[in-house]
Design a protein around this motif. Structure first.
Motif, PDB file in Angstrom:
ATOM      1  N   PHE A 107       0.853  -1.189   0.000  1.00  9.59           N
ATOM      2  CA  PHE A 107       0.000   0.000   0.000  1.00  9.59           C
ATOM      3  C   PHE A 107       0.890   1.241   0.000  1.00  9.59           C
ATOM      4  O   PHE A 107       1.790   1.364   0.833  1.00  9.59           O
ATOM      5  N   ILE A 108       0.660   2.128  -0.961  1.00 11.49           N
ATOM      6  CA  ILE A 108       1.389   3.388  -1.043  1.00 11.49           C
ATOM      7  C   ILE A 108       0.434   4.518  -0.695  1.00 11.49           C
ATOM      8  O   ILE A 108      -0.571   4.727  -1.382  1.00 11.49           O
ATOM      9  N   ASP A 109       0.735   5.240   0.376  1.00 13.83           N
ATOM     10  CA  ASP A 109      -0.142   6.325   0.825  1.00 13.83           C
ATOM     11  C   ASP A 109      -1.593   5.861   0.917  1.00 13.83           C
ATOM     12  O   ASP A 109      -2.517   6.501   0.391  1.00 13.83           O
ATOM     13  N   LYS A 110      -1.787   4.698   1.540  1.00 10.39           N
ATOM     14  CA  LYS A 110      -3.100   4.093   1.806  1.00 10.39           C
ATOM     15  C   LYS A 110      -3.776   3.529   0.555  1.00 10.39           C
ATOM     16  O   LYS A 110      -4.935   3.115   0.622  1.00 10.39           O
ATOM     17  N   ARG A 111      -3.079   3.459  -0.580  1.00  6.03           N
ATOM     18  CA  ARG A 111      -3.661   2.935  -1.813  1.00  6.03           C
ATOM     19  C   ARG A 111      -2.992   1.609  -2.178  1.00  6.03           C
ATOM     20  O   ARG A 111      -1.765   1.522  -2.236  1.00  6.03           O
ATOM     21  N   GLU A 112      -3.812   0.594  -2.427  1.00  6.24           N
ATOM     22  CA  GLU A 112      -3.256  -0.720  -2.757  1.00  6.24           C
ATOM     23  C   GLU A 112      -2.580  -0.691  -4.126  1.00  6.24           C
ATOM     24  O   GLU A 112      -3.069  -0.069  -5.073  1.00  6.24           O
ATOM     25  N   GLY A 127      11.368  -9.122 -10.228  1.00 11.05           N
ATOM     26  CA  GLY A 127      10.527  -8.156  -9.535  1.00 11.05           C
ATOM     27  C   GLY A 127       9.157  -8.044 -10.172  1.00 11.05           C
ATOM     28  O   GLY A 127       8.816  -8.780 -11.103  1.00 11.05           O
ATOM     29  N   ALA A 128       8.345  -7.133  -9.672  1.00 10.28           N
ATOM     30  CA  ALA A 128       6.973  -6.968 -10.167  1.00 10.28           C
ATOM     31  C   ALA A 128       6.690  -5.498 -10.417  1.00 10.28           C
ATOM     32  O   ALA A 128       7.157  -4.623  -9.684  1.00 10.28           O
ATOM     33  N   SER A 129       5.902  -5.243 -11.469  1.00 11.89           N
ATOM     34  CA  SER A 129       5.545  -3.874 -11.843  1.00 11.89           C
ATOM     35  C   SER A 129       4.087  -3.587 -11.486  1.00 11.89           C
ATOM     36  O   SER A 129       3.231  -4.472 -11.580  1.00 11.89           O
ATOM     37  N   ALA A 130       3.810  -2.354 -11.104  1.00 12.22           N
ATOM     38  CA  ALA A 130       2.448  -1.947 -10.794  1.00 12.22           C
ATOM     39  C   ALA A 130       1.604  -1.926 -12.062  1.00 12.22           C
ATOM     40  O   ALA A 130       2.082  -1.536 -13.134  1.00 12.22           O
ATOM     41  N   THR A 131       0.351  -2.343 -11.948  1.00 19.11           N
ATOM     42  CA  THR A 131      -0.544  -2.385 -13.104  1.00 19.11           C
ATOM     43  C   THR A 131      -1.753  -1.468 -12.958  1.00 19.11           C
ATOM     44  O   THR A 131      -2.527  -1.320 -13.899  1.00 19.11           O
ATOM     45  N   ASN A 132      -1.943  -0.870 -11.789  1.00 19.77           N
ATOM     46  CA  ASN A 132      -3.119  -0.022 -11.572  1.00 19.77           C
ATOM     47  C   ASN A 132      -2.710   1.442 -11.456  1.00 19.77           C
ATOM     48  O   ASN A 132      -1.587   1.787 -11.073  1.00 19.77           O
ATOM     49  N   ASP A 133      -3.655   2.319 -11.842  1.00 17.11           N
ATOM     50  CA  ASP A 133      -3.419   3.760 -11.733  1.00 17.11           C
ATOM     51  C   ASP A 133      -3.418   4.177 -10.270  1.00 17.11           C
ATOM     52  O   ASP A 133      -4.156   3.601  -9.463  1.00 17.11           O
ATOM     53  N   PRO A 134      -2.609   5.151  -9.897  1.00 21.08           N
ATOM     54  CA  PRO A 134      -1.734   5.958 -10.761  1.00 21.08           C
ATOM     55  C   PRO A 134      -0.303   5.442 -10.823  1.00 21.08           C
ATOM     56  O   PRO A 134       0.601   6.181 -11.204  1.00 21.08           O
ATOM     57  N   ALA A 181       9.315   9.433 -10.833  1.00 23.69           N
ATOM     58  CA  ALA A 181       8.472  10.607 -10.550  1.00 23.69           C
ATOM     59  C   ALA A 181       7.415  10.803 -11.613  1.00 23.69           C
ATOM     60  O   ALA A 181       6.280  11.180 -11.314  1.00 23.69           O
ATOM     61  N   GLY A 182       7.751  10.532 -12.890  1.00 22.64           N
ATOM     62  CA  GLY A 182       6.790  10.692 -13.974  1.00 22.64           C
ATOM     63  C   GLY A 182       6.557  12.146 -14.329  1.00 22.64           C
ATOM     64  O   GLY A 182       7.231  13.049 -13.826  1.00 22.64           O
ATOM     65  N   PRO A 183       5.583  12.399 -15.217  1.00 22.99           N
ATOM     66  CA  PRO A 183       5.298  13.775 -15.660  1.00 22.99           C
ATOM     67  C   PRO A 183       4.923  14.687 -14.496  1.00 22.99           C
ATOM     68  O   PRO A 183       4.262  14.262 -13.547  1.00 22.99           O
ATOM     69  N   ASN A 184       5.336  15.932 -14.587  1.00 24.41           N
ATOM     70  CA  ASN A 184       5.055  16.887 -13.512  1.00 24.41           C
ATOM     71  C   ASN A 184       3.562  17.069 -13.283  1.00 24.41           C
ATOM     72  O   ASN A 184       3.119  17.291 -12.151  1.00 24.41           O
ATOM     73  N   GLY A 185       2.767  16.980 -14.346  1.00 18.09           N
ATOM     74  CA  GLY A 185       1.339  17.204 -14.211  1.00 18.09           C
ATOM     75  C   GLY A 185       0.644  16.185 -13.334  1.00 18.09           C
ATOM     76  O   GLY A 185      -0.291  16.516 -12.602  1.00 18.09           O
ATOM     77  N   SER A 186       1.070  14.914 -13.394  1.00 20.38           N
ATOM     78  CA  SER A 186       0.420  13.854 -12.619  1.00 20.38           C
ATOM     79  C   SER A 186       1.218  13.444 -11.384  1.00 20.38           C
ATOM     80  O   SER A 186       0.752  12.628 -10.590  1.00 20.38           O
ATOM     81  N   ARG A 187       2.404  14.001 -11.228  1.00 22.17           N
ATOM     82  CA  ARG A 187       3.262  13.595 -10.112  1.00 22.17           C
ATOM     83  C   ARG A 187       2.625  13.840  -8.742  1.00 22.17           C
ATOM     84  O   ARG A 187       2.685  12.961  -7.869  1.00 22.17           O
ATOM     85  N   PRO A 188       1.992  15.004  -8.486  1.00 20.28           N
ATOM     86  CA  PRO A 188       1.416  15.220  -7.153  1.00 20.28           C
ATOM     87  C   PRO A 188       0.342  14.203  -6.787  1.00 20.28           C
ATOM     88  O   PRO A 188       0.177  13.863  -5.618  1.00 20.28           O
ATOM     89  N   GLU A 189      -0.404  13.726  -7.785  1.00 18.29           N
ATOM     90  CA  GLU A 189      -1.433  12.709  -7.503  1.00 18.29           C
ATOM     91  C   GLU A 189      -0.790  11.365  -7.209  1.00 18.29           C
ATOM     92  O   GLU A 189      -1.204  10.652  -6.296  1.00 18.29           O
ATOM     93  N   ARG A 190       0.238  11.040  -7.981  1.00 14.75           N
ATOM     94  CA  ARG A 190       0.894   9.736  -7.822  1.00 14.75           C
ATOM     95  C   ARG A 190       1.726   9.687  -6.545  1.00 14.75           C
ATOM     96  O   ARG A 190       1.698   8.723  -5.797  1.00 14.75           O
ATOM     97  N   TRP A 191       2.498  10.732  -6.335  1.00 14.01           N
ATOM     98  CA  TRP A 191       3.381  10.791  -5.171  1.00 14.01           C
ATOM     99  C   TRP A 191       3.084  12.076  -4.386  1.00 14.01           C
ATOM    100  O   TRP A 191       3.791  13.070  -4.527  1.00 14.01           O
TER     101      TRP A 191
END
Length: 205
Positions: A107-112, A127-134, A181-191
């Motif tokens: 769980f990252i910041d309470k999100r599975e 290893g394993a890669s995340a498959t769900n947004d974000p 980190a990814g694109p700046n536009g979606s970074r605050p939502e993801r991290w």
């Protein structure tokens, strides 16, 4: 005595006698409640809040605390090595100070985080890669159940010199993360914060 002293002080400083007596009386009357309120504020401020305690547990430390987790539960990961290369954060988190069975859910910041791949494979391409947004495309994870002898191959290969063999934390249950980190536009939502709050649920020793 307190009222008399205050009155004398006011008179010396040019305040009329009647006014000085009234002001002194008011100050004497209010002083205890003001002091009590001030003391209470200090006590409340000095009391650690739950979120502050959690944040302290998550603070990266060169000597992570020993922890012994049993049964099926969710635990906070304690950051050990944390390194940043460009827009990618590499981190190892201590989950248990002894081997654990699993399986595990992250769980990252309470999100599975939903994963695809073998999260226990520390070899090339493992290893394993995340498959769900974000997180899809921006998170890769490895979990060592205590039998790991080195950090994940892809971590040391992509970040040469960044980690040592001793960073494997042999005999402990650990979570390795590669976070982009990814694109700046979606970074605050993801991290929303970096490093993120990480919890792992599973069957422990």
């Amino acid at each position: 005595p307190v009222t008399a002293s205050i009155t004398t002080f006011l008179l010396v400083n040019g305040v009329a006698e009647a006014t000085a007596v009234i002001i002194a009386g008011v100050i004497t009357y209010l002083a205890p409640s003001v002091l009590l309120s001030f003391a209470s504020t200090l006590l409340v401020r000095g009391r650690p809040k739950a979120q502050d305690v959690i944040r302290e547990l998550q603070t990266p430390n060169t000597l992570p605390p020993y922890r012994f987790v049993y049964g099926h539960t969710r635990v906070y990961g304690t950051y050990a090595p944390v390194k940043v290369k460009g827009r990618v954060l590499y981190a190892c988190l201590i989950l248990n100070s002894r081997p654990s069975a699993g399986p595990f859910t992250i769980f990252i910041d309470k999100r599975e985080v939903e994963l695809s791949g073998d999260v226990h494979d520390f070899g090339p391409g493992g290893g394993a890669s995340a498959t769900n947004d974000p997180f899809a495309g921006y998170l890769h994870a490895w979990i060592g159940r205590g039998d790991q002898v080195s950090p994940p191959f892809d971590v040391t290969d992509q970040f040469p010199g960044g980690f040592r063999t001793s960073d494997a934390w042999r005999g402990r249950t650990v979570l390795w993360l590669r976070l982009n980190a990814g694109p700046n536009g979606s970074r605050p939502e993801r991290w929303p914060r970096l490093p993120p709050e990480v919890e792992v649920e599973g069957d422990w020793s």
